[in-house]
Design an enzyme around this catalytic site. Structure first.
Site, PDB file in Angstrom:
ATOM      1  CB  THR A  90      -0.962  -0.040   1.220  1.00 51.97           C
ATOM      2  OG1 THR A  90      -1.927   1.008   1.098  1.00 51.97           O
ATOM      3  CG2 THR A  90      -0.234   0.113   2.545  1.00 51.97           C
ATOM      4  CG  ASN A  91      -0.319   4.713  -1.288  1.00 50.66           C
ATOM      5  OD1 ASN A  91      -0.985   5.510  -0.651  1.00 50.66           O
ATOM      6  ND2 ASN A  91      -0.806   4.073  -2.348  1.00 50.66           N
TER       7      ASN A  91
END
Ligand code: CTP
Length: 207
Positions: free
Chosen positions: A18-19
């Site tokens: 993810t980020n």
């Protein structure tokens, strides 16, 4: 329609790629649009920022799920703003059970995800909807040059160029670029203020 937040790509039932997106920029855009009287649908990944009431929320996890929902809603929308930090890659295979650390090494292969704005840009050209398509461009180098390339390749009307410092933070330093060659640079702004600047430019009533 606004997209917001990060997406998640699972490797196994526990771990994901993810980020750092908090979803705040998209949430502020949705809230400001609502205040302006728009009917707003917010399609978002697992995000930490709160979402104001009166906004229809559609929760997704992966980039593919976001794409599916965005295609349905985007074709009905007058305007689409893609503020989500959509994952560009997913694991080519997902393990059905937790990967144990007793494995001595783990090789993973990533496959590219389809680009939501590119798909909506094609539909805009063919069907005339959404009428307005806006994207963000997160760049570590050659901010405006790369952002303009994204604006053209995705068929956007506007692009909000910004740097990774805004990802997950409470402020954003942005440059707004239009398909017809206009450019507006702003100092660091809160995301709420940035949302109102972006929307007043797009609506053509720039302050
Ligand atoms: N975007 C999208 N679908 C994707 C990836 C990105 O719709 N699969 C949208 C984002 O919501 C954003 C814009 O495209 O509005 C630009 O995203 P960004 O991460 O800056 O760039 P990418 O297009 O992913 O290209 P690169 O990672 O090579 O810079």
């Amino acid at each position: 329609m606004v997209t917001a937040g990060p997406t998640r790509e699972y490797l196994d039932p526990i771990r994901f790629l993810t980020n750092a997106s908090s979803g705040e920029m998209g949430a502020c855009l949705a809230q400001t649009l609502r205040h302006l009287g728009a009917r707003v649908v917010l399609i978002h990944g697992p995000m930490s920022a709160p979402v104001a009431s009166g906004i229809r929320r559609i929760c997704v996890v992966s980039a593919h799920q976001m794409l599916q929902k965005a295609l349905v809603w985007g074709q009905r929308a007058d305007a689409v703003i893609g503020a989500a930090a959509v994952g560009d890659w997913r694991f080519a295979g997902r393990f059905p059970r937790k990967v144990k650390k007793s494995r001595r090494s783990l090789w993973v292969r990533l496959s590219p995800n389809r680009d939501i704005l590119v798909e909506l840009g094609k539909r805009k050209r063919i069907f005339g909807r959404p009428k307005i398509l806006v994207g963000f461009a997160l760049e570590t180098e050659r901010l405006e040059k790369n952002a303009l390339r994204k604006l053209r390749s995705k068929g956007l009307d506007w692009v909000v160029a910004n740097s990774p410092a805004s990802l997950g933070g409470s402020s954003i330093r942005m440059t707004l670029l239009s398909a017809d060659g206009r450019r507006f640079r702003y100092p660091a702004l809160s995301k709420r203020l940035a949302a109102s600047r972006i929307l007043s430019r797009i609506a053509g009533e720039a302050s």
